[in-house]
Design a protein around this motif. Sequence first.
Motif, PDB file in Angstrom:
ATOM      1  N   ARG A  78       3.791  18.082  -8.560  1.00  0.00           N
ATOM      2  CA  ARG A  78       5.074  18.639  -7.958  1.00  0.00           C
ATOM      3  C   ARG A  78       6.165  18.063  -8.933  1.00  0.00           C
ATOM      4  NH1 ARG A  78       3.575  17.712  -1.531  1.00  0.00           N
ATOM      5  NH2 ARG A  78       1.877  19.199  -1.381  1.00  0.00           N
ATOM      6  N   SER A  79       7.184  18.923  -8.929  1.00  0.00           N
ATOM      7  CA  SER A  79       8.312  18.566  -9.370  1.00  0.00           C
ATOM      8  C   SER A  79       9.522  18.491  -8.493  1.00  0.00           C
ATOM      9  CB  SER A  79       8.804  19.646 -10.605  1.00  0.00           C
ATOM     10  OG  SER A  79       9.164  20.748  -9.959  1.00  0.00           O
ATOM     11  N   VAL A  80      10.929  17.995  -8.794  1.00  0.00           N
ATOM     12  CA  VAL A  80      11.768  17.969  -8.107  1.00  0.00           C
ATOM     13  C   VAL A  80      12.387  19.252  -7.625  1.00  0.00           C
ATOM     14  CG1 VAL A  80      13.371  17.784  -9.974  1.00  0.00           C
ATOM     15  CG2 VAL A  80      14.042  16.867  -7.802  1.00  0.00           C
ATOM     16  N   ILE A  81      12.279  20.255  -8.506  1.00  0.00           N
ATOM     17  CA  ILE A  81      12.672  21.560  -8.364  1.00  0.00           C
ATOM     18  C   ILE A  81      11.851  22.289  -7.133  1.00  0.00           C
ATOM     19  CG2 ILE A  81      12.756  24.108  -9.321  1.00  0.00           C
ATOM     20  CD1 ILE A  81      13.474  22.597 -11.943  1.00  0.00           C
ATOM     21  N   SER A  82      10.439  22.289  -7.187  1.00  0.00           N
ATOM     22  CA  SER A  82       9.533  22.675  -5.935  1.00  0.00           C
ATOM     23  C   SER A  82       9.863  22.160  -4.721  1.00  0.00           C
ATOM     24  CB  SER A  82       8.171  22.671  -6.581  1.00  0.00           C
ATOM     25  OG  SER A  82       7.697  21.147  -6.689  1.00  0.00           O
ATOM     26  N   CYS A  83       9.919  20.842  -4.750  1.00  0.00           N
ATOM     27  CA  CYS A  83      10.133  19.807  -3.502  1.00  0.00           C
ATOM     28  C   CYS A  83      11.532  20.466  -2.910  1.00  0.00           C
ATOM     29  CB  CYS A  83      10.064  18.436  -3.759  1.00  0.00           C
ATOM     30  SG  CYS A  83       8.504  17.881  -4.363  1.00  0.00           S
ATOM     31  N   THR A  84      12.527  20.550  -3.729  1.00  0.00           N
ATOM     32  CA  THR A  84      13.725  21.021  -3.128  1.00  0.00           C
ATOM     33  C   THR A  84      13.608  22.344  -2.677  1.00  0.00           C
ATOM     34  OG1 THR A  84      15.111  19.444  -5.008  1.00  0.00           O
ATOM     35  CG2 THR A  84      16.492  21.286  -3.897  1.00  0.00           C
ATOM     36  N   ALA A  85      12.866  23.247  -3.319  1.00  0.00           N
ATOM     37  CA  ALA A  85      12.793  24.692  -2.896  1.00  0.00           C
ATOM     38  C   ALA A  85      12.177  24.542  -1.543  1.00  0.00           C
ATOM     39  CB  ALA A  85      12.000  25.417  -3.751  1.00  0.00           C
ATOM     40  N   MET A  86      11.243  23.642  -1.332  1.00  0.00           N
ATOM     41  CA  MET A  86      10.405  23.689  -0.024  1.00  0.00           C
ATOM     42  C   MET A  86      11.394  23.187   1.134  1.00  0.00           C
ATOM     43  SD  MET A  86       7.732  25.078   0.201  1.00  0.00           S
ATOM     44  CE  MET A  86       7.304  24.735   1.854  1.00  0.00           C
ATOM     45  N   GLY A  93       4.060  32.014   1.686  1.00  0.00           N
ATOM     46  CA  GLY A  93       3.581  32.086   0.521  1.00  0.00           C
ATOM     47  C   GLY A  93       4.113  30.737  -0.492  1.00  0.00           C
ATOM     48  N   ALA A  94       5.269  30.382  -0.125  1.00  0.00           N
ATOM     49  CA  ALA A  94       5.731  29.123  -0.978  1.00  0.00           C
ATOM     50  C   ALA A  94       5.114  28.120  -0.458  1.00  0.00           C
ATOM     51  CB  ALA A  94       7.125  29.180  -0.735  1.00  0.00           C
ATOM     52  N   GLU A  95       4.941  27.831   0.849  1.00  0.00           N
ATOM     53  CA  GLU A  95       4.162  26.618   1.616  1.00  0.00           C
ATOM     54  C   GLU A  95       2.748  26.662   1.252  1.00  0.00           C
ATOM     55  OE1 GLU A  95       4.176  24.653   5.735  1.00  0.00           O
ATOM     56  OE2 GLU A  95       4.156  26.773   5.679  1.00  0.00           O
ATOM     57  N   LYS A  96       2.117  27.593   1.044  1.00  0.00           N
ATOM     58  CA  LYS A  96       0.587  27.633   0.742  1.00  0.00           C
ATOM     59  C   LYS A  96       0.452  27.315  -0.803  1.00  0.00           C
ATOM     60  CE  LYS A  96      -0.859  31.203   3.930  1.00  0.00           C
ATOM     61  NZ  LYS A  96      -1.390  32.580   4.035  1.00  0.00           N
ATOM     62  N   LEU A  97       1.319  27.639  -1.680  1.00  0.00           N
ATOM     63  CA  LEU A  97       1.282  27.318  -2.994  1.00  0.00           C
ATOM     64  C   LEU A  97       1.593  25.821  -3.194  1.00  0.00           C
ATOM     65  CD1 LEU A  97       0.769  28.185  -6.185  1.00  0.00           C
ATOM     66  CD2 LEU A  97       3.084  29.148  -6.145  1.00  0.00           C
ATOM     67  N   PHE A  98       2.721  25.520  -2.562  1.00  0.00           N
ATOM     68  CA  PHE A  98       3.275  23.958  -2.557  1.00  0.00           C
ATOM     69  C   PHE A  98       2.216  23.262  -2.336  1.00  0.00           C
ATOM     70  CE2 PHE A  98       5.654  20.513  -0.881  1.00  0.00           C
ATOM     71  CZ  PHE A  98       6.196  20.053  -2.002  1.00  0.00           C
ATOM     72  N   LYS A  99       1.363  23.492  -1.160  1.00  0.00           N
ATOM     73  CA  LYS A  99       0.428  22.335  -0.824  1.00  0.00           C
ATOM     74  C   LYS A  99      -0.777  22.489  -2.036  1.00  0.00           C
ATOM     75  CE  LYS A  99       0.915  22.960   3.985  1.00  0.00           C
ATOM     76  NZ  LYS A  99       0.555  23.421   5.315  1.00  0.00           N
ATOM     77  N   LYS A 100      -0.789  23.333  -2.904  1.00  0.00           N
ATOM     78  CA  LYS A 100      -1.863  23.419  -3.818  1.00  0.00           C
ATOM     79  C   LYS A 100      -1.490  22.582  -5.198  1.00  0.00           C
ATOM     80  CE  LYS A 100      -4.104  27.358  -2.336  1.00  0.00           C
ATOM     81  NZ  LYS A 100      -4.528  29.000  -2.629  1.00  0.00           N
ATOM     82  N   VAL A 101      -0.104  22.752  -5.360  1.00  0.00           N
ATOM     83  CA  VAL A 101       0.309  21.969  -6.478  1.00  0.00           C
ATOM     84  C   VAL A 101       0.147  20.594  -6.609  1.00  0.00           C
ATOM     85  CG1 VAL A 101       2.530  21.661  -8.210  1.00  0.00           C
ATOM     86  CG2 VAL A 101       2.253  23.648  -6.610  1.00  0.00           C
ATOM     87  N   SER A 102      -0.801  20.142  -7.763  1.00  0.00           N
ATOM     88  CA  SER A 102      -1.225  18.853  -7.835  1.00  0.00           C
ATOM     89  C   SER A 102       0.109  17.744  -8.522  1.00  0.00           C
ATOM     90  CB  SER A 102      -2.243  18.905  -8.955  1.00  0.00           C
ATOM     91  OG  SER A 102      -1.982  19.360 -10.104  1.00  0.00           O
TER      92      SER A 102
END
Length: 537
Positions: A264-272, A253-262
Amino acid sequence: MTLYKPIFRLCTNKRTLQQLHAHLLVTNHNRDALATTQLIESYTKMGAIQSATLTFRTFPTPDSIMWGVMIKSYTNNLFLEEAISLYHQMQYHQSHQNAFVFPSVLKACSGLQDLGVGWKIHGSIIVSGFESDVVIGAALLHMYSEMGRLDDARRVFDSLSVRDVVVWSAMISGCIQNDRADEGLEMFRRMGLENIEHDRVAMLGATQACAELGVLKQAKAVHGHAVRRDISLDGSVENSLVVAYSKCNDFDGAEKLFKKVSRRSVISCTAMISCYNKQLRFCQALEIFVQMQESKIMANSVTMIGVLHSCAQLRSLRIGMSVHGFLIRTSVDPAIDNIVGLALINFYANCGRLQDSRNVFETVQDKTLVMWNSLIKVYAQKGLSKEALILFTRMCNEGLLPDSFSLASSLSACGDNGSFELGSGIHGHVIKAGFQDNEFVQNSLIDMYCKCGFVDIAYGIFDKMEGKDVITWNSMMSGFSTNVHSIDMEGYHKTRQVGGQYQSAWLIRVCGAELASCQEQSNATSPVLPQKNEQGN
């Protein structure tokens, strides 16, 4: 004054504003309260706080609005003590107080963590009759939450007769900030039941609560609500949801949502990066880091720890050294960042570059106990017990008190090095520091004494231990077998009470010792048979 308003808007730098200020002085408009207030605001926006202060001080009789603007200017520029001092002056000179001044001075109290002054201002708010003001209520909620007084914040929230979305969002954020994520989620649910439209701040608070609690079902519900309400103005909610899915271990779920985020922030990149590391997908984690550089997203220390972990697991010295160079170039340098320095030490150790680990260690300023422990453990694990003991001694000489981890690693090194005197000295420190009942340390003491050949001392510690685990039994039996002691088989049966089944390592040592014992007895008691000659006589 109406004629000057457009001119104030045209002043785009300090020089043109000073020219306007001079014109006001010449035309005697500097005595106009509105013009002076506008000057103070304009100087503040340009960062000229000294000019704003001078303008305020030279005005003979400031009204309540001017006092409020000056206090707000101090607070917004982090002159917090000056803001509170000016508030006290206003109380002395100005009998009437308006609601405008209180949010700024409450924010200053919050920044200084001055609860005493905050309580007094809260009292003044009640006396002035502003306790039901929604804006002031939100400021009070924020102040009490920042100071860890969530119960006081909740009382303010409950006392408000009208609660708008700002008040609700402030209360949700306060719950998250004070580690009461379950209450934050409940407030979010109540907010919906009372038909208050959730804003971006409330949604962020709810996603953070889901992440903290690890509740995937609620995270998906919040996600669905955000999609239906189209709350995605700056991408912050989507980025926060990526973190929530990651912490709930829904990596797909995290990967699918991350790919859709136009955006991205350092927080989401770090989470991935963390997600991929947990799934042992270290190459994909490094790809995210490359994408961050291409998108000009600045990495933080947490990001770099994840990246270095990926390099360490891949044992990719070339990539890891490139990351080290990146850290130095971007000033995220281990010389100033203890946590990143620790990650670099572990990376080089994983790649077998102990000297590089040591070099990083020496560059780190204000070394923490964790960093000392890490390098001591690296030396001990690599069989460099002498270096581990030298480092332990140096750590103690620099005034750091060893913890259970330091003691256990050093005792292990003493055992490997046969350093009985130093090991017994560390044992004395264990007793003085109160670690004698620590199971981790006790196991290390048993192992150390056994390796040094003092099985009787080891057995004395073993016999007094209340909670013996499998490691304890293994260490003691290994000591017996190594030092050719006989084994009481009663201990063998007692291991069933520890792990419920015989441990393979323990059985190997027991069998080895028993076979050695049997062989000795056999050699001692077996009769010596005469040798047959070649003819069989």
